[in-house]
Scaffold this motif. Structure first.
Motif, PDB file in Angstrom:
ATOM      1  N   THR A 244     -36.309  18.363 -30.591  1.00  0.00           N
ATOM      2  CA  THR A 244     -36.482  19.342 -29.531  1.00  0.00           C
ATOM      3  C   THR A 244     -35.158  19.547 -28.810  1.00  0.00           C
ATOM      4  O   THR A 244     -34.453  18.591 -28.501  1.00  0.00           O
ATOM      5  CB  THR A 244     -37.549  18.856 -28.531  1.00  0.00           C
ATOM      6  OG1 THR A 244     -38.785  18.685 -29.228  1.00  0.00           O
ATOM      7  CG2 THR A 244     -37.736  19.844 -27.401  1.00  0.00           C
ATOM      8  N   VAL A 245     -34.835  20.804 -28.557  1.00  0.00           N
ATOM      9  CA  VAL A 245     -33.637  21.171 -27.798  1.00  0.00           C
ATOM     10  C   VAL A 245     -34.091  22.011 -26.608  1.00  0.00           C
ATOM     11  O   VAL A 245     -34.864  22.954 -26.769  1.00  0.00           O
ATOM     12  CB  VAL A 245     -32.646  21.980 -28.673  1.00  0.00           C
ATOM     13  CG1 VAL A 245     -31.514  22.549 -27.830  1.00  0.00           C
ATOM     14  CG2 VAL A 245     -32.107  21.125 -29.806  1.00  0.00           C
ATOM     15  N   THR A 246     -33.632  21.652 -25.436  1.00  0.00           N
ATOM     16  CA  THR A 246     -33.940  22.414 -24.230  1.00  0.00           C
ATOM     17  C   THR A 246     -32.647  23.010 -23.691  1.00  0.00           C
ATOM     18  O   THR A 246     -31.692  22.291 -23.401  1.00  0.00           O
ATOM     19  CB  THR A 246     -34.608  21.523 -23.156  1.00  0.00           C
ATOM     20  OG1 THR A 246     -35.836  21.018 -23.682  1.00  0.00           O
ATOM     21  CG2 THR A 246     -34.897  22.319 -21.892  1.00  0.00           C
ATOM     22  N   LEU A 247     -32.642  24.338 -23.588  1.00  0.00           N
ATOM     23  CA  LEU A 247     -31.490  25.063 -23.061  1.00  0.00           C
ATOM     24  C   LEU A 247     -31.643  25.157 -21.547  1.00  0.00           C
ATOM     25  O   LEU A 247     -32.643  25.684 -21.045  1.00  0.00           O
ATOM     26  CB  LEU A 247     -31.419  26.462 -23.670  1.00  0.00           C
ATOM     27  CG  LEU A 247     -31.399  26.532 -25.201  1.00  0.00           C
ATOM     28  CD1 LEU A 247     -31.364  27.985 -25.668  1.00  0.00           C
ATOM     29  CD2 LEU A 247     -30.240  25.747 -25.769  1.00  0.00           C
ATOM     30  N   LEU A 248     -30.680  24.644 -20.821  1.00  0.00           N
ATOM     31  CA  LEU A 248     -30.715  24.632 -19.363  1.00  0.00           C
ATOM     32  C   LEU A 248     -29.879  25.778 -18.807  1.00  0.00           C
ATOM     33  O   LEU A 248     -28.769  26.028 -19.272  1.00  0.00           O
ATOM     34  CB  LEU A 248     -30.161  23.306 -18.843  1.00  0.00           C
ATOM     35  CG  LEU A 248     -30.858  22.048 -19.346  1.00  0.00           C
ATOM     36  CD1 LEU A 248     -30.089  20.805 -18.913  1.00  0.00           C
ATOM     37  CD2 LEU A 248     -32.285  21.991 -18.857  1.00  0.00           C
ATOM     38  N   TYR A 249     -30.425  26.459 -17.811  1.00  0.00           N
ATOM     39  CA  TYR A 249     -29.732  27.588 -17.199  1.00  0.00           C
ATOM     40  C   TYR A 249     -29.987  27.588 -15.698  1.00  0.00           C
ATOM     41  O   TYR A 249     -30.956  26.999 -15.216  1.00  0.00           O
ATOM     42  CB  TYR A 249     -30.190  28.911 -17.821  1.00  0.00           C
ATOM     43  CG  TYR A 249     -31.650  29.214 -17.567  1.00  0.00           C
ATOM     44  CD1 TYR A 249     -32.037  29.994 -16.490  1.00  0.00           C
ATOM     45  CD2 TYR A 249     -32.647  28.703 -18.391  1.00  0.00           C
ATOM     46  CE1 TYR A 249     -33.379  30.257 -16.245  1.00  0.00           C
ATOM     47  CE2 TYR A 249     -33.985  28.961 -18.161  1.00  0.00           C
ATOM     48  CZ  TYR A 249     -34.338  29.740 -17.082  1.00  0.00           C
ATOM     49  OH  TYR A 249     -35.671  29.994 -16.830  1.00  0.00           O
ATOM     50  N   GLY A 250     -29.140  28.259 -14.950  1.00  0.00           N
ATOM     51  CA  GLY A 250     -29.267  28.293 -13.505  1.00  0.00           C
ATOM     52  C   GLY A 250     -29.866  29.577 -12.955  1.00  0.00           C
ATOM     53  O   GLY A 250     -30.202  29.643 -11.784  1.00  0.00           O
ATOM     54  N   ALA A 251     -30.015  30.596 -13.766  1.00  0.00           N
ATOM     55  CA  ALA A 251     -30.500  31.900 -13.296  1.00  0.00           C
ATOM     56  C   ALA A 251     -31.869  31.790 -12.628  1.00  0.00           C
ATOM     57  O   ALA A 251     -32.718  31.002 -13.049  1.00  0.00           O
ATOM     58  CB  ALA A 251     -30.576  32.879 -14.464  1.00  0.00           C
ATOM     59  N   LYS A 252     -32.071  32.606 -11.605  1.00  0.00           N
ATOM     60  CA  LYS A 252     -33.363  32.631 -10.908  1.00  0.00           C
ATOM     61  C   LYS A 252     -34.443  33.314 -11.733  1.00  0.00           C
ATOM     62  O   LYS A 252     -35.605  32.944 -11.676  1.00  0.00           O
ATOM     63  CB  LYS A 252     -33.228  33.355  -9.566  1.00  0.00           C
ATOM     64  CG  LYS A 252     -32.411  32.608  -8.549  1.00  0.00           C
ATOM     65  CD  LYS A 252     -32.323  33.389  -7.259  1.00  0.00           C
ATOM     66  CE  LYS A 252     -31.427  32.683  -6.258  1.00  0.00           C
ATOM     67  NZ  LYS A 252     -31.289  33.446  -5.024  1.00  0.00           N
ATOM     68  N   ASN A 253     -34.049  34.340 -12.470  1.00  0.00           N
ATOM     69  CA  ASN A 253     -35.003  35.113 -13.253  1.00  0.00           C
ATOM     70  C   ASN A 253     -35.393  34.328 -14.513  1.00  0.00           C
ATOM     71  O   ASN A 253     -34.562  34.117 -15.396  1.00  0.00           O
ATOM     72  CB  ASN A 253     -34.400  36.471 -13.626  1.00  0.00           C
ATOM     73  CG  ASN A 253     -35.408  37.408 -14.250  1.00  0.00           C
ATOM     74  OD1 ASN A 253     -36.373  36.984 -14.883  1.00  0.00           O
ATOM     75  ND2 ASN A 253     -35.194  38.698 -14.074  1.00  0.00           N
TER      76      ASN A 253
END
Length: 116
Positions: A89-98
């Motif tokens: 499993t790979v989880t892509l982390l992002y900071g965007a609110k949307n």
């Protein structure tokens, strides 16, 4: 499996390999506090593309098209992450609110297509 998750959400064991896919470090998050295995800056959209999308110069459809073109031009760079997702499993982390229209979702779809 490839998932997307905001950096502000709690890490869970099911996240697997966690990859920050933002070019800039997310606001309000200490580097020592973010549980992340890799920071893949190169897979983030270019500053020019990111700014055009966030200033509403282009819509999400056009942003997605241009971002996929950027990813395609990187050659084998995205392939390493796609290959990893075949085995864990790979989880892509992002900071965007949307959470419905962001670059991590476009990247996840791109990586899934590489694996199909």
């Amino acid at each position: 499996m490839i998932y997307c998750k905001r950096v502000y959400q709690e890490a869970t064991p099911g996240d697997g390999y966690r990859v920050l896919v933002d070019r800039l470090w997310p606001r309000g998050v200490k580097k020592s506090d973010l549980q992340c295995d890799e920071w893949a800056k190169a897979l983030a959209p270019s500053a020019e593309l990111r700014k055009a999308f966030h200033s509403d110069v282009i819509d999400f459809t056009e942003f997605s098209r241009r971002y996929v073109a950027e990813l395609t031009s990187q050659g084998d760079a995205p392939k390493g992450l796609a290959d990893r997702a075949k085995n864990q499993t790979v989880t892509l982390l992002y900071g965007a609110k949307n959470t419905e229209q962001n670059h991590a979702l476009v990247l996840a779809d791109f990586l899934r297509r590489l694996n199909s």
